[in-house]
Design an enzyme around this catalytic site. Structure first.
Site, PDB file in Angstrom:
ATOM      1  N   HIS A  61       6.582 -19.527  34.170  1.00 21.32           N
ATOM      2  CA  HIS A  61       6.436 -19.627  35.622  1.00 21.32           C
ATOM      3  C   HIS A  61       7.490 -20.553  36.210  1.00 21.32           C
ATOM      4  O   HIS A  61       8.000 -20.322  37.294  1.00 21.32           O
ATOM      5  CB  HIS A  61       5.044 -20.129  35.978  1.00 21.32           C
ATOM      6  CG  HIS A  61       4.018 -19.070  35.868  1.00 21.32           C
ATOM      7  ND1 HIS A  61       3.279 -18.860  34.742  1.00 21.32           N
ATOM      8  CD2 HIS A  61       3.631 -18.117  36.743  1.00 21.32           C
ATOM      9  CE1 HIS A  61       2.468 -17.836  34.927  1.00 21.32           C
ATOM     10  NE2 HIS A  61       2.655 -17.369  36.133  1.00 21.32           N
ATOM     11  N   ASP A 101      18.303   1.528  30.353  1.00 19.01           N
ATOM     12  CA  ASP A 101      17.694   2.319  29.291  1.00 19.01           C
ATOM     13  C   ASP A 101      18.573   3.496  28.899  1.00 19.01           C
ATOM     14  O   ASP A 101      18.650   3.852  27.729  1.00 19.01           O
ATOM     15  CB  ASP A 101      16.305   2.812  29.723  1.00 19.01           C
ATOM     16  CG  ASP A 101      15.252   1.751  29.481  1.00 19.01           C
ATOM     17  OD1 ASP A 101      15.304   1.107  28.421  1.00 19.01           O
ATOM     18  OD2 ASP A 101      14.401   1.545  30.367  1.00 19.01           O
TER      19      ASP A 101
END
Ligand code: PEP
Ligand code: MG
Length: 542
Positions: free
Chosen positions: A188, A451
């Site tokens: 975070h 990808d």
């Protein structure tokens, strides 16, 4: 002069004084007490105070870094209510007749070790949160003030580790950078550093002796240089000044159209991962959001986000974009993006495995929940749906059927929604090769070069050993892009690129000349790409 290497979590160069931040190591005294019930009451009181502090921190964080990032304080509040944790503290006070500070410290240590050994990544990450709330309770019990750094000038904050609760309490105007030894790029704190646009490093062998010394954080090369020699300082001042100049120059492009010299207009959009990124999209003047990686909503949670939670997120993004296009990519979980609560079995080849639309078409209820949330949010802006990892026409037809079912259900229940554009990501060689057929079924294509490169070159994009060879500029990729654009256009689709290659400004003109309609890039790349578009020619000069 001394230097250390680290992993950049947000790029850039800064020069400033180091502030070595140590968590006011709470010296917890071990004291035997006689009135155990009074001690337990003191602990309950401290819990109430901590509860109020966390709620105030949550409110502050929502305003400063957005609801998603503020969620960590809700996690802390939940841990504060954990009965096992609280019982352990009460038992130590009652059975061992120990003071509350000691009982909290012991319980905090035990629980954080226990969590750190868990298999599930999510629970492992909670280990730091347990430490954080235990330290908070101890501070309250010791009536110590809030030990957040009191910063008087902008500093490079160097720390062993930064908990989100500490990060959010720091005065943002006094922060140049974070440099920590621990932490991961997905922690975070790293997310917060990126949200605040602070060039920062993690994984650095920090040294307390750096405190107060001048340092350079080169988060382009991934290093910190402490007490640099004059020559080096001069060099980096120049680099930092150039970065500032570049940013200032680019700002002049805000409000300007993304049009080539010979008049071809492009859609220049931005990629986001969560709601709070919208601020950055608007600050960089993107014309829309070309890729909202919706799986981050799932990755941030410990259980499936509900339809309401998703609806709220999508609606907020649509409303904040005020009528500009928002393309929401449906869940792309799996491969490197694993979520414990999905209970996906470990795989030999996760990148080539059970992921994205393959999961959604199996777990139709999960998919429908997301689609309902998206369709409901469509009533509040210009939303489009984009499906990842497509390899066949059947998948597209299944998606369209499920979308129709969702719309019918919404219609029957009188829930408002709009017809939305449906697009697919072209990120597998199979999709490229049948793009002529796919184009007849959808409204747009967005080429996922990240990808597409991994599947075309047969190279795992996560494998550091292949980093050198993973080449998105391989001729095969350019040929595929060209083929997808041609087939897309012939079938009536507009075609964009949302993979990282779309932000490569040395290729902007080439993509435009191939006929690309849209480029969707990280928010900070919007203005550099706009510059490249405005300097490009659509029609090739002979
Ligand atoms: C891509 O594959 O190019 C893409 C944009 O999607 P992701 O990086 O999220 O897999
Ligand atoms: Mg992809």
């Amino acid at each position: 002069m001394e230097s250390a290497e680290g992993k950049p979590i947000y790029k850039g160069t800064v020069i400033g004084k180091v502030f070595f931040y140590s968590k006011g190591q709470n010296q917890v005294k071990r004291e035997r007490i006689t009135n155990t019930e009074a001690e337990i009451a003191r602990f309950e009181q401290a819990r109430e105070t901590a509860r109020k502090q966390l709620s105030a921190l949550y409110e502050k964080a929502v305003v400063e870094v957005g609801e998603d990032n503020a969620g960590i304080f809700e996690v802390h509040s939940m841990l504060l209510e954990d009965e096992d944790y609280n019982d352990s503290i009460r038992n130590i006070i009652r059975n061992e007749q120990m003071n509350a500070e000691y009982a909290v410290a012991m319980t905090g240590d035990n629980f954080s070790v226990m969590f750190s050994r868990m298999e599930d990544e999510y629970f492992r990450a909670r280990s730091a949160d347990i430490k954080d709330i235990s330290e908070r309770l101890i501070r309250v019990l010791q009536r110590a003030g809030n030990d957040s750094a009191k910063l008087s000038e902008p500093v490079i904050l160097v720390a062993e580790e930064l908990a989100p609760s500490e990060t959010v309490q720091l005065d943002k105007s006094k922060l140049l950078s974070f440099v920590t030894r621990l932490g991961s790029s997905n922690s975070h704190t790293a997310i917060l550093a990126r949200t605040m646009n602070l060039p920062s490093l993690i994984g650095v062998e920090i040294d307390e002796n750096w405190n107060g010394k001048t340092a350079i954080v080169d988060a382009n090369a991934g290093k910190i240089i402490v007490e640099p020699e004059d020559e080096l300082l001069k060099y980096y001042r120049e680099i930092a000044a150039q970065e500032e100049k570049r940013k200032a120059l680019l700002k002049k492009l805000k409000g300007q159209p993304s049009v080539t010299k010979d008049g071809k207009s492009l859609r220049l959009y931005a990629n986001i991962g969560n709601v709070s990124d919208v601020a950055n999209v608007l600050a960089n003047d993107a014309a829309g959001i070309g890729l909202f990686r919706s799986e981050f909503l799932y990755l941030e949670k410990e259980k499936y986000p509900t339809e309401e939670e998703q609806f709220f997120a999508y609606k907020t993004v649509a409303q904040n974009m005020a009528g500009k296009k928002v393309i929401i990519r449906t869940l792309d979980i799996g491969a490197d993006k694993q979520v414990g609560y999905f209970n996906l079995a470990p795989e030999e080849n996760p990148a080539m495995g059970y992921r994205a639309i393959r999961i959604c078409l199996d777990r139709v209820n999960l998919f429908k929940t997301q689609l309902r949330a998206i369709y409901r949010a469509s009533a509040y802006g210009d939303i489009s749906i984009m499906v990842p990892m497509i390899i066949s026409l059947e998948e597209v037809l299944d998606v369209k059927r499920i979308c129709r079912e969702v719309c019918e259900e919404l219609h029957e229940n009188g829930v408002p929604y709009k017809e939305v554009e449906l697009g697919i990501m072209i990120e597998t060689p199979a999709a490229v090769m049948i793009s002529d057929l796919l184009a007849k079924e959808v409204e747009f294509f967005s080429i996922g070069t990240n990808d597409l490169t991994q599947y075309t070159l047969a190279m795992d994009r996560q494998n550091p050993k292949l980093d050198r060879l993973y080449d998105a500029r391989h001729e095969s990729i350019f040929r595929m892009i060209r083929m997808v654009i041609e087939n897309g256009h012939a079938g009536g689709c507009w075609v964009g690129i949302c993979g990282e290659l779309g932000a490569d400004t040395t290729l902007t003109e080439r993509f435009i000349q191939m006929g690309i309609d849209e480029l969707s890039v990280s928010p900070s790349f919007v203005l550099p790409v706009r510059k490249a578009i405005r300097e490009a020619n659509f029609v090739k000069k002979c």
